[in-house]
Write a protein that holds these residues in place. Structure first.
Motif, PDB file in Angstrom:
ATOM      1  N   ARG A  37      14.061 -20.793 -18.885  1.00 42.48           N
ATOM      2  CA  ARG A  37      13.077 -21.348 -18.196  1.00 42.48           C
ATOM      3  C   ARG A  37      11.862 -20.650 -17.717  1.00 42.48           C
ATOM      4  O   ARG A  37      10.702 -21.192 -18.966  1.00 42.48           O
ATOM      5  CB  ARG A  37      13.095 -22.824 -17.452  1.00 42.48           C
ATOM      6  CG  ARG A  37      11.876 -24.307 -17.382  1.00 42.48           C
ATOM      7  CD  ARG A  37      12.392 -25.409 -16.438  1.00 42.48           C
ATOM      8  NE  ARG A  37      12.337 -24.775 -15.321  1.00 42.48           N
ATOM      9  CZ  ARG A  37      11.630 -23.875 -14.406  1.00 42.48           C
ATOM     10  NH1 ARG A  37       9.992 -23.899 -14.197  1.00 42.48           N
ATOM     11  NH2 ARG A  37      12.080 -23.766 -13.529  1.00 42.48           N
ATOM     12  N   GLU A  56      10.519 -18.680 -20.995  1.00 44.88           N
ATOM     13  CA  GLU A  56      10.098 -19.748 -22.372  1.00 44.88           C
ATOM     14  C   GLU A  56       8.079 -19.279 -21.513  1.00 44.88           C
ATOM     15  O   GLU A  56       7.211 -19.365 -22.269  1.00 44.88           O
ATOM     16  CB  GLU A  56      10.685 -20.515 -22.322  1.00 44.88           C
ATOM     17  CG  GLU A  56      12.261 -20.607 -23.298  1.00 44.88           C
ATOM     18  CD  GLU A  56      13.377 -21.937 -23.202  1.00 44.88           C
ATOM     19  OE1 GLU A  56      12.685 -22.471 -22.758  1.00 44.88           O
ATOM     20  OE2 GLU A  56      14.248 -21.538 -23.571  1.00 44.88           O
ATOM     21  N   ASP A  57       8.416 -20.404 -20.094  1.00 47.17           N
ATOM     22  CA  ASP A  57       6.890 -20.543 -19.663  1.00 47.17           C
ATOM     23  C   ASP A  57       6.025 -19.030 -19.692  1.00 47.17           C
ATOM     24  O   ASP A  57       4.413 -19.157 -20.398  1.00 47.17           O
ATOM     25  CB  ASP A  57       6.803 -20.622 -18.500  1.00 47.17           C
ATOM     26  CG  ASP A  57       7.844 -22.771 -18.440  1.00 47.17           C
ATOM     27  OD1 ASP A  57       7.703 -23.356 -19.038  1.00 47.17           O
ATOM     28  OD2 ASP A  57       8.211 -22.975 -17.264  1.00 47.17           O
ATOM     29  N   GLU A  91      17.490 -22.064 -15.380  1.00 49.84           N
ATOM     30  CA  GLU A  91      16.535 -21.702 -15.005  1.00 49.84           C
ATOM     31  C   GLU A  91      15.085 -20.440 -15.239  1.00 49.84           C
ATOM     32  O   GLU A  91      14.143 -20.322 -15.547  1.00 49.84           O
ATOM     33  CB  GLU A  91      15.863 -22.071 -13.057  1.00 49.84           C
ATOM     34  CG  GLU A  91      16.343 -23.153 -12.811  1.00 49.84           C
ATOM     35  CD  GLU A  91      15.331 -23.706 -11.145  1.00 49.84           C
ATOM     36  OE1 GLU A  91      15.868 -22.814 -10.117  1.00 49.84           O
ATOM     37  OE2 GLU A  91      15.582 -24.936 -10.700  1.00 49.84           O
TER      38      GLU A  91
END
Length: 71
Positions: free
Chosen positions: A42, A45-46, A39
């Protein structure tokens, strides 16, 4: 990284559980660390638009560290 401390805390808790006869808890904390690393990666990366600056560092979940090593 902003959330890396979470992985350190989970590692410390897992080490404590392993050293104190709580194998099921240690295993669950290992699984939780994997979920947390995914998480966090992720989210990174966002934030960066697909390339996390510390992607390799976030994905490194330290297995089998002892409380002494983390002290």
């Amino acid at each position: 990284m902003q959330y890396e401390w979470i992985l350190d805390v989970l590692s410390d808790l897992k080490s404590f559980a392993q050293g104190n006869g709580l194998p099921a808890l240690a295993e669950q904390l290992g699984d939780t660390a994997i979920v947390a690393a995914g998480e966090i990666s992720r989210l990174s990366e966002d934030w960066i638009g697909g390339q996390a600056p510390d992607a390799g560092k976030v994905a490194t979940v330290r297995w089998g560290t002892s409380g002494v090593e983390n002290a």
